[in-house]
Design an enzyme around this catalytic site. Sequence first.
Site, PDB file in Angstrom:
ATOM      1  N   ASP A 452     -41.412 135.202  38.875  1.00 48.20           N
ATOM      2  CA  ASP A 452     -40.158 135.926  38.698  1.00 48.20           C
ATOM      3  C   ASP A 452     -39.266 135.629  39.603  1.00 48.20           C
ATOM      4  OD1 ASP A 452     -38.497 137.663  37.396  1.00 48.20           O
ATOM      5  OD2 ASP A 452     -39.743 139.399  37.392  1.00 48.20           O
ATOM      6  N   HIS A 470     -25.807 136.555  32.992  1.00 49.94           N
ATOM      7  CA  HIS A 470     -25.072 137.214  31.936  1.00 49.94           C
ATOM      8  C   HIS A 470     -26.065 137.894  30.838  1.00 49.94           C
ATOM      9  CE1 HIS A 470     -25.343 133.949  28.555  1.00 49.94           C
ATOM     10  NE2 HIS A 470     -26.707 134.019  29.148  1.00 49.94           N
TER      11      HIS A 470
END
Length: 565
Positions: A452, A470
């Site tokens: 991650d 985004h």
Amino acid sequence: MITTLSGDTSRLLATVDFVKEQDTATLLPLLFPGLDGPELRTLAEHCRFSHAALLVFPSDEAELRAMLTDCGLVAALPPRPSVVVRERLAVRHRRPAAELDASILRPAVTGADGAHRMVEVFALTVPPGSGLEAMAAAERERQHEAHVAFEVVAPDPLVLRGLCATLARYGATPDGGGYNPHENGTVFYFGAAAEAKAGYRRVELYVPGDHRDILDAHLAEHRARQPAETLLRLLTGAWTTQALSAFAQLRVPDAMDSERGVGVEELARAVGARPRNLATLLRYLAMLGAVTEGRDGFRLTESGALLRAGAPGSMRALALMYGGPFYESFAGLVHTVRTGQVAFDHLFGENHFDHFARDPQLAELFDQSMAAGSAMFDPVPAHPALTAAAEAPGGATVVDVAGGNGELLGRILAAHPSLNGVLLERPHAVEAARRRLEETGLGTRCAFVAGDFADMPAGGDVYVLSRILHDWDDERCREILRHCARAMPDHADLLVVERVLPCDGSVSPATAWDLHMMCNVGGRERHAAHYGRLFADAGLALVGRSPLPLDGNVLHVRKARSASA
């Protein structure tokens, strides 16, 4: 001038005489009274009268041939189908387009001034007892398809804008248009001035080349005059999404050819579909420009070919994603607007990352759909930060954070043989990236890290965040950027690839993606200043911005001086 004469042959003969008698300098003032002097000379210099068009109604091809012969016209038969005229007739008369056989011929005519022109003959076949006689009578009376056309010589965008503006000053009104990829030509339609004396109410401006940027403004003005039609087109946008998605899902593009036509029966057998239903889908796709219809069947256009599996730049995965999971969740847009909850999560019970990760096929489709917008990446490898890193003695390392299937990192490594790469991704995705880069011979120059954002590899020279921020709200973006800042040496660069919202309210794909991100992902698109504040909160600074295709941007970010002091 067109006069009321009996019979289509007489009407066609009058059109032939008109084309022979007129020339550019005399016809323009008839269409736009008051046009004179320097402006007339400028128009006549940049465009020339090329043809007049007429719609006739033969009972069969033999009658059409006799009609042409009686008027002294020679044209290759059989004529080509005219999809545009067929669709306009179907809409005007509320008839199924499949019932209408509309075709087009362009026999040559020599004018009195020696110029070579054409008569554009549209033919709607009206067999006896077909029930189309009333339609033919109405069209003969109203002459909807009759028009005169001018071709722009050596077009230049500034000249073209000037021509449109000049015509508007003398009473021309926008009346539609389109781009034909097969002829590589752009058509602008105008209504003639109310005081026109030429007998024609419609004027075509044909411009060689692709001028869709100017055409968009022309069409917007046309649609503004027809609010009901504009709204109807907008409301049927979902049909377009599903038609393209079904086209891709059935793998029809893979069974088609861009050079020769393929019959519906053959296509239906190849893809396992019902011929009649497939024909209806293909006719709609022809209206969208994904296919074209000819006497020998349907052919793929350049746009339709992008829906082939495995084609260079294929957008098939994007069509399946937008017509599949994201299409379903968009039905929950009202829920998102009312509650602030992500519609995708509300429908599927989990966020899209977790949902796709549980289904290997969906996960692969999502990664492929992300790569389908790869045209945005074309200029990225030439960014000065990457060029400088490639020229550094001893080599440098590019870290692609959440790099998907390795599309962008692969382009960067291919462009700069001295660079090495590190790709950070989720476990299932990192394996797909490994396979992709190994297949292209770049795997030996790349390390792969499954994890991650907290597992951000340290010590890189250039970090890349491509279409990542985004996906997230501001707080998560700050967290991701802080991970980047901690991993980055003081000399390192961060390249953020995103669509950026316009500050002036201009039309932009970023505005549409902002709605998509809100409804389906829980993220958002942002203004450049908004990104600047997020960078600052993480101890970073925006130092540059470069445009990319598909309305993308590269935001060049470095550590703020206070953070690296």
